[in-house]
Motif scaffolding. Structure first.
Motif, short mmCIF file in Angstrom:
data_model
loop_
_atom_site.label_atom_id
_atom_site.label_comp_id
_atom_site.label_asym_id
_atom_site.label_seq_id
_atom_site.Cartn_x
_atom_site.Cartn_y
_atom_site.Cartn_z
N ALA A 1 0.83 -1.21 0.00
CA ALA A 1 0.00 0.00 0.00
C ALA A 1 0.86 1.25 0.00
O ALA A 1 1.81 1.38 0.76
CB ALA A 1 -0.92 0.01 1.21
N VAL A 2 0.51 2.13 -0.88
CA VAL A 2 1.22 3.40 -0.99
C VAL A 2 0.21 4.50 -0.68
O VAL A 2 -0.70 4.75 -1.44
CB VAL A 2 1.80 3.61 -2.41
N THR A 3 0.39 5.07 0.46
CA THR A 3 -0.45 6.22 0.83
C THR A 3 0.50 7.35 1.19
O THR A 3 1.56 7.13 1.74
CB THR A 3 -1.36 5.90 2.02
N SER A 4 0.09 8.52 0.85
CA SER A 4 0.95 9.66 1.18
C SER A 4 0.60 10.14 2.57
O SER A 4 -0.55 10.38 2.88
CB SER A 4 0.79 10.77 0.15
N ASN A 5 1.60 10.22 3.39
CA ASN A 5 1.43 10.75 4.73
C ASN A 5 1.79 12.23 4.71
O ASN A 5 2.96 12.58 4.67
CB ASN A 5 2.31 10.01 5.74
N ILE A 6 0.78 13.04 4.70
CA ILE A 6 1.00 14.48 4.72
C ILE A 6 1.11 14.88 6.17
O ILE A 6 0.18 14.69 6.95
CB ILE A 6 -0.15 15.24 4.04
N PRO A 7 2.26 15.42 6.57
CA PRO A 7 2.41 15.80 7.97
C PRO A 7 1.48 16.97 8.31
O PRO A 7 1.33 17.91 7.52
CB PRO A 7 3.87 16.20 8.09
#
Length: 124
Positions: free
Chosen positions: A27-33
């Motif tokens: 799974a590739v999810t973008s973790n936006i801080p």
């Protein structure tokens, strides 16, 4: 579990549209801080700060009104007049300043509307 779609597929690693996103190893999810949020400071100023802010506001209003009156007085002087009369109110601080400079200040109400008169003629 790895991605259920073939590597050559358009859906490969399209994790947001997949029902298995929570258990897929690929799974590739973008973790936006998230930005650090600071709680608001001094939502209500202290009494001494409020006092200082109020005095500054009064000084600014008085300075502005005195500047407007200065122009009216200079225009009246240029026209050979010894007084000005205008509709409206004088701020108490403005009146005090004018009287301290030797002006005669009168205020009143005509037809339920306030007015003021400022004169600088010397009486004999």
């Amino acid at each position: 579990m790895s991605c259920k779609y073939p590597v050559n597929s358009r859906s490969y690693k399209f994790c947001l549209g997949c029902s298995d996103i929570g258990c897929c190893e690929d799974a590739v999810t973008s973790n936006i801080p998230m930005p650090e949020v600071q709680p608001p400071k001094n939502v209500i100023p202290s009494a001494s700060e409020a006092n200082k802010m109020t005095n500054n506001a009064i000084d600014n209003r008085t300075t502005q009104q005195l500047a407007e009156l200065s122009k009216l007085i200079r225009d009246a002087i240029a026209d050979g007049k010894f007084s000005i009369s205008e509709d409206g109110c004088l701020k108490p601080e403005t009146r005090t300043k004018l009287e301290g400079l030797g002006y005669k200040v009168e205020t009143g109400t005509r037809y339920n509307e306030p007015y003021y008169s400022i004169s600088w003629r010397k009486t004999k």
